[in-house]
Design an enzyme around this catalytic site. Structure first.
Site, PDB file in Angstrom:
ATOM      1  CG  ASN A 275       1.767  -5.487  -4.809  1.00 39.32           C
ATOM      2  OD1 ASN A 275       2.300  -4.443  -5.181  1.00 39.32           O
ATOM      3  ND2 ASN A 275       0.465  -5.610  -4.604  1.00 39.32           N
TER       4      ASN A 275
ATOM      5  CE  LYS B 191      -0.159  -4.624  -1.040  1.00 44.88           C
ATOM      6  NZ  LYS B 191      -1.171  -4.938  -0.050  1.00 44.88           N
TER       7      LYS B 191
ATOM      8  CG  HIS C   6      -3.944  -5.706  -5.365  1.00 46.34           C
ATOM      9  ND1 HIS C   6      -4.491  -5.077  -4.266  1.00 46.34           N
ATOM     10  CD2 HIS C   6      -2.997  -6.544  -4.881  1.00 46.34           C
ATOM     11  CE1 HIS C   6      -3.870  -5.513  -3.172  1.00 46.34           C
ATOM     12  NE2 HIS C   6      -2.974  -6.404  -3.513  1.00 46.34           N
TER      13      HIS C   6
ATOM     14  CD  GLU D  33      -3.772  -2.818  -1.476  1.00 46.98           C
ATOM     15  OE1 GLU D  33      -2.841  -2.436  -2.192  1.00 46.98           O
ATOM     16  OE2 GLU D  33      -3.602  -3.554  -0.470  1.00 46.98           O
TER      17      GLU D  33
ATOM     18  CD  GLU E 125      -3.203 -10.463  -3.007  1.00 41.31           C
ATOM     19  OE1 GLU E 125      -2.114 -10.616  -2.461  1.00 41.31           O
ATOM     20  OE2 GLU E 125      -3.602  -9.373  -3.435  1.00 41.31           O
TER      21      GLU E 125
ATOM     22  N   GLY F 295      -2.541  -7.217   4.712  1.00 40.51           N
ATOM     23  CA  GLY F 295      -1.958  -6.193   5.578  1.00 40.51           C
ATOM     24  C   GLY F 295      -2.501  -6.206   6.996  1.00 40.51           C
TER      25      GLY F 295
ATOM     26  CB  SER G 177      -0.901 -11.696   6.568  1.00 36.25           C
ATOM     27  OG  SER G 177      -1.592 -10.461   6.713  1.00 36.25           O
TER      28      SER G 177
END
Ligand code: 13P
Length: 260
Positions: A13, A15, A103, A105, A175, A181, A221
């Site tokens: 991904n 992003k 996701h 985010e 996730e 991240g 990660s």
């Protein structure tokens, strides 16, 4: 539970990184670094920004590269007055195979709700693509002991009304938000425990056969160094990779987890 072999799926991904020039060079490098034995054993997808999709599609198809094209998001309607949105029909036209939905985010920053995730997942299936339905808990939720409540609720709502045979072909991604991240990864045991729980929720809503077939990725990660241990877990069938997917060498190292 029926015994089913699940081909691992490693997804990158990107992003909001890499313009279409950078995307072309990254995908060309990745195509060079991956060998036939890698892509025979492992399914691979890349999820560039929308503006890169056509360029990446052209590279993949011109050279018959066995990497699937993915998207990061889409709308659920085929067309209409939805300024700024992208139709699942347009993605299907670009031979997109996988679309990420829900996701963290998008949920946190753009207000994507469980209902939207469900509606989008159905639209993606309707257009012949596979949704990658994401779930995951915040650090506060983990510390409060509510990981299973959160993740279970997201999966139940995300899969509501989807036929068991379709659930069988889906991809789910666990996730944990605190691992995205941050350089912090869930331990392989913790990730396995939550992925096993997610599979048990699938069994509850769609039956044992669907649960045995559905692929569950871990994300947060993932690097070449921790991929072998994560991928060795019985309920982890792949990885959804952010940062390490941006550099072809790093991503190839994850896809090649079997030879690490
Ligand atoms: P990182 O691999 O950068 O932690 O990102 C994970 C992720 O959000 C993939 O969708």
């Amino acid at each position: 539970m029926a015994k089913v072999t699940r081909t691992p799926l490693i997804s990158g991904n990107w992003k909001m990184h890499h313009n279409h020039f950078e995307a072309i060079s990254t995908i060309q490098k990745l195509a060079y670094l991956l060998h036939k034995e890698d892509t025979d054993a492992v399914d691979v997808s890349v999820h560039p920004p929308f503006t890169d999709l056509r360029s990446v599609q052209t590279v993949l198809e011109a050279d018959d590269v066995p990497i699937a094209l993915g998207a990061q998001h889409c709308h659920w309607e085929e067309k209409g007055a939805f300024t700024g949105e992208v139709s699942p029909a347009f993605l299907a036209k670009l031979n997109v195979s996988y679309v990420i939905v829900g996701h963290s985010e998008r949920r946190e920053l753009f207000g994507e709700t469980d209902e939207m995730v469900n509606t989008k997942a159905k639209a993606i299936l309707k257009w012949g693509m596979t949704p990658i339905v994401c779930c995951g808990e915040t650090l506060e939720e983990r510390e409060a002991g509510s990981t299973e409540d959160k993740v279970g609720g997201q999966i139940r709502a995300g899969l509501a009304g989807i036929a068991a045979e379709q659930v069988a072909g889906l991809v789910l991604a666990y996730e944990p938000i605190w691992a995205i991240g941050t350089g912090r990864t869930a331990s392989a045991e913790d990730a396995q425990a939550v992925c096993a729980y997610v599979r048990s929720v699938v069994a509850e809503v769609a039956g044992a056969d669907a649960a045995a077939s559905v692929r569950i990725q871990y994300g947060g990660s993932v690097k070449a160094a921790n991929a072998p241990e994560l991928m060795a877990q019985p309920d982890i069938d792949g990885a959804l990779v952010g940062g390490a997917a941006l550099v072809a060498e790093d991503f190839a190292g994850i896809v090649q987890f079997r030879s690490a």
